[in-house]
Design an enzyme around this catalytic site. Structure first.
Site, PDB file in Angstrom:
ATOM      1  N   ASN A   7       0.859  -1.180   0.000  1.00  0.00           N
ATOM      2  CA  ASN A   7       0.000   0.000   0.000  1.00  0.00           C
ATOM      3  C   ASN A   7       0.901   1.238   0.000  1.00  0.00           C
ATOM      4  OD1 ASN A   7      -1.739   2.071   0.543  1.00  0.00           O
ATOM      5  ND2 ASN A   7      -2.644   1.151   2.375  1.00  0.00           N
ATOM      6  N   ARG A  90      -2.650  -1.948  -3.465  1.00  0.00           N
ATOM      7  CA  ARG A  90      -3.813  -1.079  -3.282  1.00  0.00           C
ATOM      8  C   ARG A  90      -3.687   0.063  -4.295  1.00  0.00           C
ATOM      9  NH1 ARG A  90      -4.703   3.729   0.876  1.00  0.00           N
ATOM     10  NH2 ARG A  90      -6.883   4.111   0.426  1.00  0.00           N
ATOM     11  N   HIS A 179     -12.677   3.978   0.195  1.00  0.00           N
ATOM     12  CA  HIS A 179     -12.714   2.981   1.278  1.00  0.00           C
ATOM     13  C   HIS A 179     -13.444   1.705   0.817  1.00  0.00           C
ATOM     14  CE1 HIS A 179     -12.563   6.269   4.666  1.00  0.00           C
ATOM     15  NE2 HIS A 179     -11.340   5.830   4.389  1.00  0.00           N
ATOM     16  N   ARG A 240     -11.164  16.894   7.432  1.00  0.00           N
ATOM     17  CA  ARG A 240     -11.963  17.203   6.237  1.00  0.00           C
ATOM     18  C   ARG A 240     -13.390  17.580   6.644  1.00  0.00           C
ATOM     19  NH1 ARG A 240     -10.668  11.702   3.194  1.00  0.00           N
ATOM     20  NH2 ARG A 240      -8.714  11.500   4.328  1.00  0.00           N
ATOM     21  N   GLU A 384      -8.126  -4.059   5.710  1.00  0.00           N
ATOM     22  CA  GLU A 384      -8.009  -3.848   4.261  1.00  0.00           C
ATOM     23  C   GLU A 384      -6.949  -4.754   3.644  1.00  0.00           C
ATOM     24  OE1 GLU A 384      -8.825   0.599   3.195  1.00  0.00           O
ATOM     25  OE2 GLU A 384      -8.384   0.484   5.318  1.00  0.00           O
TER      26      GLU A 384
END
Ligand code: ADP
Length: 404
Positions: A7, A90, A179, A240, A384
Site C-alpha cells: 500500500n 492497493r 474505502h 476534512r 483492508e
C-alpha cells in the site's frame, strides 16, 4: 503460498506478507517519509520488531529494502523470492474502468495513469510501487485492488451530480466513493457473523477512522456511499469538512482571496474535528476535552455524530429497511461514546443498543445491540490488507493458476 500486500501512500509504503493457507501475517512493516533525509523503516517478523532503518530515496529503494528484510538469511520470513507467489497493490482510483480487481499488465498501468487527474496524490505513488515491484519481481504476478471498484455498482441516480451533464461527459465528474476495500470486507464479515447469505442482507457500514465514510449495501452491492468525486465529501472527518454548500466555498475564496490551493488545504487539512474544535483532529482528544466541558470540542463531537445519524436515516430509506448497522475503523471499533451518541434516538426504526455490550472492550467482531433489536448493531474490525490479499488470490487463481 505467500501474498505480498503493498500500500503505497504519498511518501510511505505499508506492507504485509500474508500466508494464504495459515491466514496469518508472517511479516509486515512501514516505510515513512520516503525521499526525505529522515525517512525510516520499521519491520516486524511474527509481531516482533527486527529492524529500523534510515534513508530511503524512492519507492524502488524502499521495496528493495523490504525484499532484503523478507529474505534475510537469519531473520527473514521466507527463504527465497519464490516464497512470494503474488503481489497485491492497493490502487486508490480506478475511475469507471475497473469494477473488479485485475491482473496488472501494460494496458492496466496505462489506464491507472489516465486517472491521475482524478487522484493526483494517490495514483502516482500507487504506480511507483507497481513499477518497483514489477522490476524487482519480474516473474511474480501483480494484482491491482481498487478503492473505487466496490462502489462501481452505484446506480446513476446515486452517482450523478446535478451539474450540466456535459461535465460528466467531459471530465467524468461524479460520485466514485472510496474505502471500497474496507466496506466490502466489512459486509462479507457481517454475513459470516450473522450466518446469513450476503444476498439477503441490507447493511449500513460506517468506516470511521481519520477518513470517514458510510455505505449502503444491498445484497452485497454498494448502492450509495458518502464520499464522492474525492474523499472530501460526506461525513465530518479528522481534518476534512465533508458535505458543504459549494456556494460557501466560492464565498470564502472571494472574501479571503484564497487561491484554489489554499482553499483545498482549508477544506482537506484544516476542517472537520480539528476545524470546529480548534484542538485536534484526533477524536480521542476531542472527546476528552468535550468531557471536560470545552464547548468547541462538544460542538465538534455533536456535528460529527449528527452527520452520521443523518446518513443512517437516509441510507435506511434508500435500502428500504435495515438488517445490520456496522461500526468499524479506529473510531468505530473503539469509541463506545460515539457509537452511543449515533444510535440514540434510532430506536423508532429498530436500533436498540445494549449499553453493557457497547462498553465491553474487545478486538473481535461482536454484536452490541440487544437480543431483540430488529436491527443488529455490530462492531467489525476492518482489515483492508486481508481483503486485498483475498482479492489478489481470487484474481490469480482465476487467471494465472488456471492457465498454467
Ligand atoms: P486511518 O483512517 O488513518 O486508518 P484509523 O482507522 O486508525 O485511521 O482511525 C484513527 C481515528 O481513530 C482517530 O481519530 C483516533 O482518535 C481514533 N481511535 C484510535 N484508537 C482509538 C481508541 N482506542 N479509542 C478511541 N478512538 C480511537
Amino acid at each position: 503460498m505467500n501474498i505480498l500486500v503493498i500500500n503505497c501512500g504519498s511518501s510511505s509504503i505499508k506492507y504485509q506478507l500474508i500466508n494464504r493457507k495459515k491466514r496469518n501475517v508472517s511479516a509486515k512493516g512501514l516505510l515513512e517519509k520516503i525521499g526525505k533525509a529522515n525517512s525510516s523503516q520499521i519491520h516486524y517478523v511474527k509481531g516482533k520488531v527486527v529492524k529500523k532503518q534510515d534513508k530511503l530515496a524512492n519507492y524502488e529503494e524502499g521495496l528493495r529494502s523490504i525484499l532484503a528484510l523478507l529474505l534475510d538469511g537469519k531473520k527473514g520470513a521466507i527463504k527465497d523470492a519464490s516464497g512470494i507467489s503474488v503481489v497485491g497493490h492497493r490502487v486508490v482510483h480506478g475511475g469507471e474502468d475497473f469494477f473488479h480487481s485485475v491482473l496488472i499488465d501494460d494496458e492496466v498501468i496505462k489506464t491507472i495513469k489516465s486517472h491521475i487527474s482524478l487522484a493526483p496524490l494517490h495514483n502516482p505513488p500507487n504506480l511507483a510501487g507497481i513499477k518497483a515491484a514489477r522490476s524487482l519481481l519480474p516473474d511474480v504476478p501483480q494484482v491491482a485492488v481498487f478503492d473505487t471498484a466496490f462502489h462501481q455498482t452505484l446506480p446513476e441516480k446515486a452517482f450523478l451530480y446535478a451539474l450540466p451533464y456535459e461535465y460528466y461527459e467531459k471530465y467524468r465528474i461524479r460520485r466514485y466513493g472510496f474505502h471500497g476495500t474496507s466496506h466490502r470486507y466489512i459486509a462479507k464479515r457481517v454475513a459470516k457473523f450473522l450466518k446469513k447469505p450476503l444476498k439477503e442482507l441490507k447493511i449500513i457500514t460506517c468506516h470511521l477512522g481519520n477518513g470517514c465514510s458510510i455505505t449502503a449495501i444491498n445484497e452485497g452491492r454498494s448502492i450509495d456511499t458518502s464520499m464522492g468525486f474525492t474523499p472530501l465529501e460526506g461525513l465530518v472527518m479528522g481534518t476534512r469538512c465533508g458535505d458543504i454548500d459549494a456556494a460557501a466555498v466560492l464565498f470564502l475564496m472571494e472574501k479571503e482571496n484564497f487561491t484554489t490551493a489554499q482553499m483545498d488545504n482549508l477544506l482537506n487539512k484544516q476542517s472537520g474535528l480539528l476545524g470546529i474544535s480548534g484542538i485536534s483532529n484526533d477524536s480521542r482528544e476531542v472527546e476528552k476535552w468535550a468531557g471536560k466541558g470545552n464547548q468547541r470540542a462538544k460542538l465538534a463531537s455533536e456535528v460529527f455524530t449528527y452527520r452520521i445519524k443523518k446518513y443512517i436515516g437516509a441510507y435506511s430509506a434508500v435500502l428500504g429497511g435495515l438488517d445490520a448497522l456496522v461500526f468499524s475503523a479506529g473510531i468505530g471499533e473503539n469509541d463506545a461514546d460515539i457509537r452511543n451518541k449515533i444510535c440514540q434516538g434510532l430506536e423508532f426504526f429498530g436500533v436498540y443498543l445494549d449499553r453493557k455490550k457497547n462498553r465491553a472492550r474487545s478486538k473481535a467482531s461482536r454484536s452490541i445491540s440487544t437480543e431483540k433489536s430488529p436491527v443488529k448493531v455490530l462492531v467489525i474490525p476492518t482489515n483492508e490488507e486481508e481483503m486485498i490479499a483475498e482479492e489478489t488470490w481470487r484474481v490469480v487463481d482465476k487467471t494465472v493458476n488456471r492457465e498454467s
